[in-house]
Design a protein around this motif. Structure first.
Motif, PDB file in Angstrom:
ATOM      1  N   ILE A 129      47.742  52.545  28.701  1.00  0.00           N
ATOM      2  CA  ILE A 129      48.372  53.168  27.530  1.00  0.00           C
ATOM      3  C   ILE A 129      49.779  53.594  27.939  1.00  0.00           C
ATOM      4  O   ILE A 129      49.973  54.160  29.020  1.00  0.00           O
ATOM      5  CB  ILE A 129      47.567  54.400  27.036  1.00  0.00           C
ATOM      6  N   ILE A 130      50.737  53.290  27.071  1.00  0.00           N
ATOM      7  CA  ILE A 130      52.111  53.767  27.311  1.00  0.00           C
ATOM      8  C   ILE A 130      52.524  54.688  26.161  1.00  0.00           C
ATOM      9  O   ILE A 130      52.998  54.233  25.124  1.00  0.00           O
ATOM     10  CB  ILE A 130      53.151  52.617  27.398  1.00  0.00           C
ATOM     11  N   ILE A 147      41.499  60.554  27.570  1.00  0.00           N
ATOM     12  CA  ILE A 147      41.058  59.226  27.101  1.00  0.00           C
ATOM     13  C   ILE A 147      41.205  58.211  28.240  1.00  0.00           C
ATOM     14  O   ILE A 147      40.310  57.398  28.477  1.00  0.00           O
ATOM     15  CB  ILE A 147      41.878  58.783  25.857  1.00  0.00           C
ATOM     16  N   CYS A 148      42.329  58.260  28.952  1.00  0.00           N
ATOM     17  CA  CYS A 148      42.561  57.316  30.057  1.00  0.00           C
ATOM     18  C   CYS A 148      41.533  57.518  31.169  1.00  0.00           C
ATOM     19  O   CYS A 148      41.020  56.549  31.725  1.00  0.00           O
ATOM     20  CB  CYS A 148      43.971  57.455  30.608  1.00  0.00           C
ATOM     21  N   ASP A 149      41.225  58.764  31.474  1.00  0.00           N
ATOM     22  CA  ASP A 149      40.220  59.044  32.515  1.00  0.00           C
ATOM     23  C   ASP A 149      38.856  58.509  32.094  1.00  0.00           C
ATOM     24  O   ASP A 149      38.171  57.844  32.866  1.00  0.00           O
ATOM     25  CB  ASP A 149      40.123  60.559  32.771  1.00  0.00           C
ATOM     26  N   LYS A 150      38.499  58.784  30.850  1.00  0.00           N
ATOM     27  CA  LYS A 150      37.184  58.374  30.332  1.00  0.00           C
ATOM     28  C   LYS A 150      37.019  56.856  30.349  1.00  0.00           C
ATOM     29  O   LYS A 150      35.975  56.341  30.723  1.00  0.00           O
ATOM     30  CB  LYS A 150      37.026  58.918  28.904  1.00  0.00           C
ATOM     31  N   HIS A 151      38.051  56.147  29.937  1.00  0.00           N
ATOM     32  CA  HIS A 151      37.949  54.673  29.823  1.00  0.00           C
ATOM     33  C   HIS A 151      38.548  53.953  31.034  1.00  0.00           C
ATOM     34  O   HIS A 151      38.685  52.736  30.993  1.00  0.00           O
ATOM     35  CB  HIS A 151      38.635  54.203  28.528  1.00  0.00           C
ATOM     36  N   LYS A 152      38.950  54.694  32.043  1.00  0.00           N
ATOM     37  CA  LYS A 152      39.546  54.120  33.259  1.00  0.00           C
ATOM     38  C   LYS A 152      40.746  53.222  32.943  1.00  0.00           C
ATOM     39  O   LYS A 152      40.802  52.047  33.338  1.00  0.00           O
ATOM     40  CB  LYS A 152      38.491  53.346  34.056  1.00  0.00           C
ATOM     41  N   LEU A 153      41.689  53.777  32.243  1.00  0.00           N
ATOM     42  CA  LEU A 153      42.903  53.039  31.875  1.00  0.00           C
ATOM     43  C   LEU A 153      44.092  53.612  32.633  1.00  0.00           C
ATOM     44  O   LEU A 153      44.114  54.806  32.948  1.00  0.00           O
ATOM     45  CB  LEU A 153      43.170  53.178  30.369  1.00  0.00           C
ATOM     46  N   PHE A 154      45.069  52.761  32.902  1.00  0.00           N
ATOM     47  CA  PHE A 154      46.304  53.256  33.498  1.00  0.00           C
ATOM     48  C   PHE A 154      47.117  53.993  32.433  1.00  0.00           C
ATOM     49  O   PHE A 154      47.128  53.596  31.271  1.00  0.00           O
ATOM     50  CB  PHE A 154      47.140  52.097  34.049  1.00  0.00           C
ATOM     51  N   LEU A 155      47.798  55.038  32.877  1.00  0.00           N
ATOM     52  CA  LEU A 155      48.629  55.829  31.967  1.00  0.00           C
ATOM     53  C   LEU A 155      50.069  55.797  32.482  1.00  0.00           C
ATOM     54  O   LEU A 155      50.353  56.248  33.595  1.00  0.00           O
ATOM     55  CB  LEU A 155      48.087  57.268  31.914  1.00  0.00           C
ATOM     56  N   ILE A 156      50.946  55.215  31.666  1.00  0.00           N
ATOM     57  CA  ILE A 156      52.356  55.071  32.056  1.00  0.00           C
ATOM     58  C   ILE A 156      53.207  55.807  31.020  1.00  0.00           C
ATOM     59  O   ILE A 156      53.134  55.506  29.825  1.00  0.00           O
ATOM     60  CB  ILE A 156      52.749  53.576  32.084  1.00  0.00           C
ATOM     61  N   GLU A 157      53.987  56.757  31.464  1.00  0.00           N
ATOM     62  CA  GLU A 157      54.791  57.557  30.531  1.00  0.00           C
ATOM     63  C   GLU A 157      56.199  56.984  30.386  1.00  0.00           C
ATOM     64  O   GLU A 157      56.924  56.893  31.370  1.00  0.00           O
ATOM     65  CB  GLU A 157      54.901  59.000  31.045  1.00  0.00           C
ATOM     66  N   THR A 180      58.581  56.175  33.664  1.00  0.00           N
ATOM     67  CA  THR A 180      59.875  55.490  33.707  1.00  0.00           C
ATOM     68  C   THR A 180      60.959  56.363  33.102  1.00  0.00           C
ATOM     69  O   THR A 180      60.724  57.095  32.141  1.00  0.00           O
ATOM     70  CB  THR A 180      59.803  54.185  32.900  1.00  0.00           C
ATOM     71  N   PHE A 181      62.139  56.254  33.688  1.00  0.00           N
ATOM     72  CA  PHE A 181      63.321  56.923  33.138  1.00  0.00           C
ATOM     73  C   PHE A 181      64.389  55.886  32.846  1.00  0.00           C
ATOM     74  O   PHE A 181      64.512  54.890  33.564  1.00  0.00           O
ATOM     75  CB  PHE A 181      63.911  57.923  34.142  1.00  0.00           C
ATOM     76  N   SER A 182      65.178  56.159  31.826  1.00  0.00           N
ATOM     77  CA  SER A 182      66.392  55.397  31.582  1.00  0.00           C
ATOM     78  C   SER A 182      67.558  56.362  31.797  1.00  0.00           C
ATOM     79  O   SER A 182      67.480  57.526  31.412  1.00  0.00           O
ATOM     80  CB  SER A 182      66.428  54.883  30.138  1.00  0.00           C
ATOM     81  N   PHE A 183      68.612  55.862  32.436  1.00  0.00           N
ATOM     82  CA  PHE A 183      69.851  56.640  32.555  1.00  0.00           C
ATOM     83  C   PHE A 183      70.968  55.923  31.800  1.00  0.00           C
ATOM     84  O   PHE A 183      72.121  55.937  32.207  1.00  0.00           O
ATOM     85  CB  PHE A 183      70.225  56.843  34.032  1.00  0.00           C
ATOM     86  N   TYR A 184      70.587  55.237  30.736  1.00  0.00           N
ATOM     87  CA  TYR A 184      71.556  54.639  29.797  1.00  0.00           C
ATOM     88  C   TYR A 184      72.566  55.750  29.452  1.00  0.00           C
ATOM     89  O   TYR A 184      72.171  56.921  29.362  1.00  0.00           O
ATOM     90  CB  TYR A 184      70.755  54.169  28.569  1.00  0.00           C
ATOM     91  N   PRO A 185      73.845  55.422  29.263  1.00  0.00           N
ATOM     92  CA  PRO A 185      74.856  56.482  29.126  1.00  0.00           C
ATOM     93  C   PRO A 185      74.539  57.584  28.114  1.00  0.00           C
ATOM     94  O   PRO A 185      74.843  58.750  28.356  1.00  0.00           O
ATOM     95  CB  PRO A 185      76.113  55.700  28.710  1.00  0.00           C
TER      96      PRO A 185
END
Ligand SMILES: *Cc1c(COP(=O)(O)O)cnc(C)c1O
Length: 371
Positions: A129-130, A147-157, A180-185
């Protein structure tokens, strides 16, 4: 008197810290530390330490950051990844780039993924899930994490718009497996070109991402796998290091701007102001209202010298790029309702109270004239 208010103002920020920025650029040229090298290392360490995470890997931009994590988590053809219907296309196009299929979910009242609808979208193919912390506000992470823990899913913020936002005392980017981070101006912490970062507390994942972003090598010419070329460059890293000491102060200034807006706009009954999730810290990358007659309002404000924007004019599932998924507006009623109403007002740390009062005055004049 007519004011001229840009949507973002990167020039005032530069003028305020010009000697530091100019020096930061000169240092990199002096040391010819353009690719990798000490300025990249320095920023990675500073950001990691200020943020409170174990690893920070500088990459070329925030889009690559998402793609690299998905790839290194082994996500690909036959998999599904759940994300939100209203975001910048980076969130979903990177899912497709791995060969996986993006599965969209409608938003809640805070413009972030509706955590109550996620479980109904989970199938045997779902791998991750993202959530996107859109506009500076974190998604409902306690529920999503469970939800991610219960269903064993990766969690990406996807934290491109939410540097230093919090929920229940936890910072954005510190709850999932990686972020993930963006440093777009124009982002809350912005470089002078494209730049991004991956953060994670997972040692093995960090090492894989670092390798993959640099042609599969940690040491030059020792390629453990094929990778891509997605590196944070020295100039951008040095500029980011020069700006980093100010980020918390700039974040507070954004929150002050939002508080001034809240006060100045609260009696205009035609519009809906942004709601802040309980127990959370919104960092107001954007200040987004819901307004009827949006196009006419934008035109009127433009005539008064006020620039506004829309994030985003077309929700992802309704874009031609995703026509093949055959979604309709009825599948995402909230996003469809917001589509013609969301309006981003100018916001940046240097925006003064007088300008906010001017903007509020003109929004009121616009609606009063139509009563
Ligand atoms: C800006 C942004 C990105 C992508 O970042 P880039 O550095 O422009 O590649 C990803 N997701 C969201 C929500 C963004 O706002």
């Amino acid at each position: 008197m007519m004011m001229n208010i840009p949507f973002v103002d990167l020039k005032s920020q530069y003028q305020a810290i010009k000697p530091e920025i100019d020096q930061a650029i000169a240092n990199v040229i002096e040391d010819t530390a353009f690719i990798r090298g000490k300025y990249v290392k320095k920023f990675e360490e500073e950001f990691r330490s200020l943020y409170g995470v174990k690893h920070c890997i500088g990459v070329a931009n925030g889009t690559d950051a998402i793609y690299i994590i998905l790839k290194m988590l082994g996500i690909g053809a036959g998999d599904e990844v759940i994300t939100v219907a209203n975001s910048w296309i980076s969130t979903s196009e990177t899912i497709s780039q791995t060969g996986a299929k993006p599965v969209f979910v409608d938003v809640d009242d805070y413009f972030t993924i509706d955590s109550q609808q996620i479980e109904s979208k989970i199938t045997t193919k779902t791998k991750a899930i993202i959530p996107v912390h859109l506009y500076g506000q974190m998604a409902d992470m306690p529920t999503i994490k469970a939800i991610c823990d219960k269903h064993k899913l990766f969690l990406i913020e996807d934290t491109a718009q939410a540097h230093f936002s919090e929920i229940q005392g936890k910072r954005a980017a510190t709850i999932g497996h990686a972020a993930t981070f963006s440093f777009y101006p124009g982002k809350n912490l912005g470089a002078y070109g494209d730049a991004g970062a991956i953060v994670t507390n997972d040692d093995a994942l960090a090492e894989k991402c670092r390798m993959y972003a640099n042609h599969g090598a940690l040491i030059k010419h020792q390629h453990f796998m094929e990778g891509i070329n997605s590196r944070l460059d020295g100039l951008q890293a040095s500029i980011l290091s020069a700006k980093l000491p100010y980020i918390l102060e700039w974040t507070r200034a954004r929150q002050q701007v939002a508080a001034w807006y809240d006060k100045a706009l609260k009696d205009i009954e035609e519009i809906v102001l942004p709601k802040v999730r309980p127990n959370s810290k919104h960092t107001f990358h954007l200040y987004v209202i819901l307004a009827p007659q949006r196009a006419a309002l934008q035109d009127y404000l433009k005539q008064q010298g006020i620039s506004t924007s829309v994030h985003y004019p077309v929700p992802l599932p309704f874009m031609p790029a995703y026509q093949y998924l055959e979604y309709t507006r009825a599948d995402f009623p909230k996003v469809a309702h917001n589509e013609a109403r969301i309006l981003s007002l100018p916001i940046y740390p240097e925006l003064g109270k007088d300008k906010i009062q001017y903007i509020a005055k003109h929004i009121k004049i616009f609606f009063d004239a139509r009563k």
